[in-house]
Write a protein that holds these residues in place. Structure first.
Motif, PDB file in Angstrom:
ATOM      1  N   UNK F  90      30.372 -10.693  58.399  1.00 12.15           N
ATOM      2  CA  UNK F  90      29.028 -11.259  58.574  1.00 12.15           C
ATOM      3  C   UNK F  90      28.978 -12.176  59.792  1.00 12.15           C
ATOM      4  N   UNK F  91      30.052 -12.942  60.005  1.00 12.47           N
ATOM      5  CA  UNK F  91      30.103 -13.754  61.224  1.00 12.47           C
ATOM      6  C   UNK F  91      30.065 -12.851  62.455  1.00 12.47           C
ATOM      7  N   UNK F  92      30.808 -11.759  62.387  1.00 12.63           N
ATOM      8  CA  UNK F  92      30.828 -10.832  63.520  1.00 12.63           C
ATOM      9  C   UNK F  92      29.434 -10.265  63.798  1.00 12.63           C
ATOM     10  N   UNK F  93      28.702  -9.940  62.746  1.00  6.51           N
ATOM     11  CA  UNK F  93      27.340  -9.424  62.933  1.00  6.51           C
ATOM     12  C   UNK F  93      26.467 -10.454  63.636  1.00  6.51           C
ATOM     13  N   UNK F  94      26.624 -11.739  63.257  1.00  5.72           N
ATOM     14  CA  UNK F  94      25.845 -12.781  63.924  1.00  5.72           C
ATOM     15  C   UNK F  94      26.253 -12.867  65.392  1.00  5.72           C
ATOM     16  N   UNK F  95      27.548 -12.698  65.656  1.00  2.15           N
ATOM     17  CA  UNK F  95      28.031 -12.785  67.037  1.00  2.15           C
ATOM     18  C   UNK F  95      27.539 -11.603  67.872  1.00  2.15           C
ATOM     19  N   UNK F  96      27.634 -10.386  67.311  1.00  3.13           N
ATOM     20  CA  UNK F  96      27.244  -9.189  68.068  1.00  3.13           C
ATOM     21  C   UNK F  96      25.718  -9.056  68.156  1.00  3.13           C
ATOM     22  N   UNK F  97      25.034  -9.361  67.051  1.00  2.00           N
ATOM     23  CA  UNK F  97      23.581  -9.154  67.005  1.00  2.00           C
ATOM     24  C   UNK F  97      22.756 -10.434  67.170  1.00  2.00           C
ATOM     25  N   UNK F  98      23.401 -11.602  67.288  1.00  2.00           N
ATOM     26  CA  UNK F  98      22.659 -12.861  67.385  1.00  2.00           C
ATOM     27  C   UNK F  98      21.599 -12.852  68.470  1.00  2.00           C
ATOM     28  N   UNK F  99      21.977 -12.556  69.725  1.00  2.00           N
ATOM     29  CA  UNK F  99      20.956 -12.546  70.783  1.00  2.00           C
ATOM     30  C   UNK F  99      19.876 -11.474  70.544  1.00  2.00           C
ATOM     31  N   UNK F 100      20.270 -10.354  69.926  1.00  2.00           N
ATOM     32  CA  UNK F 100      19.276  -9.321  69.619  1.00  2.00           C
ATOM     33  C   UNK F 100      18.257  -9.855  68.610  1.00  2.00           C
ATOM     34  N   UNK F 101      18.737 -10.517  67.561  1.00  2.00           N
ATOM     35  CA  UNK F 101      17.818 -11.107  66.581  1.00  2.00           C
ATOM     36  C   UNK F 101      16.881 -12.099  67.262  1.00  2.00           C
TER      37      UNK F 101
END
Lengths: 148, 148, 148, 148, 148, 148, 148, 148, 148, 148
Positions: F90-101
């Motif tokens: 889940x941390x990785x998803x925030x890291x990879x997709x954070x700017x996209x969100x």
């Protein structure tokens, strides 16, 4: 249920309580004071015979002696706070002289490292009229990187 | 507007470009290879006469030579990544042997430290049939804590 | 004034620009794709002959080729962000299996380490009906701690 | 009120106290020594049948055996200090070879990762006249990123 | 010599300069706005055909388009400061709900993880009389740990 | 003198000891499994009536039940090691997709955030012939920044 | 290719170069000095009309003005070193009074937070015979956690 | 042998156990709820008379009351995890508005800081038809840097 | 577009280039060498008259002089690497003597701090037959915490 | 099995319990309050005679007194949280004035450091009509770097 850390703490507390000296412990074990002190501080692995001698000196139980023969998790012991001035001076030397060591070892030996495993250390007092000096000799096997 | 870091980078790049050796640089300066390399890497302060010799070797301008005579901000140079395996081995030794050094120095000298300032270092090849070894001797004045 | 990092960046950009493959570069150098890729990414030291081949492929200048023959500061390259999912999986394996590796290596070999210097690695595709697998073989010399 | 960490510590202390070997434990469980050691160190989840065998060997209570069947919080166990030289060598390999692994896996498989979940590991002694080697084979399913 | 980071920065600056919308870019590529935005921000790998469309929209050179087809180093882009309040809220959710996610996924699926690779995401506006809501659906394949 | 952390640990140990399921606990409380699990893990505040039901299930004393009604210090619980692979994804998803969100939420809603307070979450199994998936829906009120 | 950070730096440099005052800028924009200063420092999003006024004052180009209307990555600006004594005093207040704020807000409002988004701030001089005081009023909407 | 931290924990546990309110405690001490709560949480020093009142309320022993009169080591208490959402919002405000506070205080007062020592705080409910707000007033003496 | 950091770097480079001394600069400004050096290193704010003198000495432009009159972001300058041995000794003193300073100041003054703002410092050579000493006097106003 | 940290905690708790003053303890030992307080807080090594006096005052056992004569691991004691405002002010001074101290010491003495070992400190109240000041004099031997 004991652990190696508890054995180390018991050794240190017993040493303070009985006023023992590391050099005397080393003499009884029959090895250098550097290796024996590191082993008593939880950094090296003892043979059962060595563990018996150390166990005798520090009054360790059978189980505690067995922990001395198990390979420990190494690195600064729980009691060693990184901010200690004596230990920090060695960190500072690595910081100030690290690139120099890298340059000079590579210049003499090529690409590789000085082993921290096949390694020995000797610490002695170096008399000096301007104040005695701490003299430490490090000797580690050079291990070259290889192509494959 | 130059800075000491830029002078260090120029010295390193020139050394690579011309294939120079630190031991030859040290011989021309007339001091140990350890001190001279550290100075060229931005860790020590040179006298104007030493800076002239070093400046000649590396083709430094007048202003760049003057930077060599200014006390630098010391500690691992900009190029030195802490993850380098050769330098890490020295950190590991401090981690594994730090408490041992503390115990043995205090046992021999009492409370105080080994100076990292009034200090000298000698690095040499130690021939060994099982593979040559890196031999490093550290010598630092013992500085006792005093009551007041 | 170039530096090894700039040479690495030039190699990477040239590889993308020309659509080169690491395995082809390795074939021309005549060594494994693992070692040659690591060397091109700034982690290993090339001989002048190897640097000539690599320099030819990537269009490097004389000075840039010389940097390839200088021992580099190693560790994750400037371009490698630690958060990359592929690289993180290897960190996770060390975190989950680290104590297991420690226990099993000590059980088989006694106190010591697997060398990361006298080391080789082989990566290949392992066909599998449920989806092909990445198969990596690590081989490092066992280095025992010694008493002294 | 116990916890998985306490069960792990009891297993480790019992192993030292009774001089057990992980490979013998694995043989009784009927699975690889790598998976069983990881499970005993608190990294994997056991079935009730496996937990019964492990519980028998280490003298665990009913409640302690039940903890073995609960999915644990994974990652380096409480006893594992990150500064341990053996474990650090694996971190160093990830640091030195991380970008190489990334380049070669992508070159062979495209964008994706090697799974650390659908994964197995095999560690064995590799005889070598220059000193035996630690040989570790990693096998993880390749998982591709997909568009959507 | 360009790099993927420079291509990402050029895309972002062009988007601001021309007032483009990510959803329009996605429509032209023919994939979801979530995947296309992540790809434009340097997190995913494009096919040459997709890179041609994106390159057309943002006026990228041939070399810049080629970078879009190279697997990038992933993780928060250079522009993303971790202190940004919007992104932080997602970190907070992982911190507050992380153990809950772990408990509920294990309760439903057993030991394993939700894949972050075989994964898709859908973000939409959820009308609500008390103020519209951000609605995000995450879907990742469950990957079980296996014994071996 | 108890504390909320001790109450959480007792709940977890009792759940393991009695083999309870979070979904059953939630059913008795009459709220979602997501909120109830978070509350039992020390992240939410219960009403006295809810605390009575939870206290009954886990055999909590009067004082322990009262702790459930006190607003807790939130964030990953003491037992949750950040290195756990499931939570890390889940941390990785925030890291990879954070700017996209960030980009997509701002594109749809303007400047503001998705609330992590006025928030609900729903986790369910998503059947899939290629392997079932974890499906998580997040719904948080959009909160706009305002001028003043 | 500009970026918001470059626009912020240009605004700051122009302010110093022309000796402008934030309160005058705010008066021209017609909003509070707190919000306008935050916006000029890259923390808030301006409408095109507001951006036109600010662009006029600081001599910004068309593209630079457009950056002011894009939602920025927020958090301490690139120029703000965390060690600054004035800013540190506010961190210290959060450290010393953080738990107090938590206790008193929960005592008054129940479980929830003070919004940092639906928020306004007013800073003024408070005359005092013992030395004038800095008086800051914070007003943020209370957001309650809800069950679901 | 008690410590201030243990006294703080006892006060918190007693408050929960007896259902006390900070505002009632403050009323009995005769000072603001902000200062009294901070003092009870181990951040301020009480006079013997104040300690007697607080000790009476929370059933503290003579030695525990004396600890309340000793200047404590201040900063976030042992129980306060920095990840708590309510406390984090204040950190976020310092991050987002820190440079703004710096600019506006210097514009109004010149070089110096707002004292965090000669400081008072007032927290109250601000009724609002769109949802009540948390209103906090900070008042700290301005301390100018002086030349010498 | 200059910044205060660039002005500081220009001052330092000019000082080295021209061989200036801080004590001479201070004499021309008519204030202590401690305050003037700190100001030149980017830590204090100058009046226009002081900036004119400093600007004259270091050949600063009109815009660069204006930066000297702007309150700077304070804290260790960009050139100061924290590992510098001289500066580290002061950190070590705070580490070794910090609790002692806390105890003795509280014993003499009660609860409060020594101001680092209403502060002055004097550094001088202290002749000593055993080697001259560095003598530093710190004088800061005591600021008491107050109840409210 | 005691440790130095436990002895320090006992001394602190006894001091609070009996309402002792450090200056009175120092007078009985016959040394400065600065050195004696540091020693009682676990930072200095006492002679057996000094330990006897201190042991008498604080009611220490024979073994506890012996710990006082063992060189301690130095650096901020376990009780000292780094966030304490009083201690932080000294860190801030090192941060703001560190480069100034470096420049002025090098200008006066050349390359070297102020010793933190051959060091003494004197803290006293400095009466001042605008509020008394804390006056601290530091005196440390200058240690020059030497060539070799």
């Amino acid at each position: 249920m004991t652990s190696r850390i508890e054995v180390t703490e018991k050794i240190i507390a017993t040493k303070v309580g009985r006023g023992l000296k590391w050099s005397d412990v080393a003499a009884k074990v029959g090895l250098s004071k550097e290796w024996v002190t590191a082993a008593c501080l939880g950094q090296m692995t003892l043979t059962p015979a060595q563990a018996a001698i150390v166990g005798e000196i520090f009054g360790l139980s059978e189980e505690e002696r067995r922990w001395l023969t198990v390979v420990p998790y190494k690195g600064a012991s729980a009691d060693a706070k990184p901010g200690d001035p004596l230990i920090y001076r060695f960190y500072e030397l690595v910081s100030v002289y690290g690139p120099t060591l890298k340059e000079l070892i590579h210049e003499e030996f090529g690409d590789g490292i000085m082993s921290a495993i096949d390694f020995r250390m000797d610490l002695r007092r170096e008399p000096d009229p301007n104040g005695d000096r701490v003299n430490i000799t490090l000797s580690g096997k050079f291990l070259p990187y290889k192509t494959y």
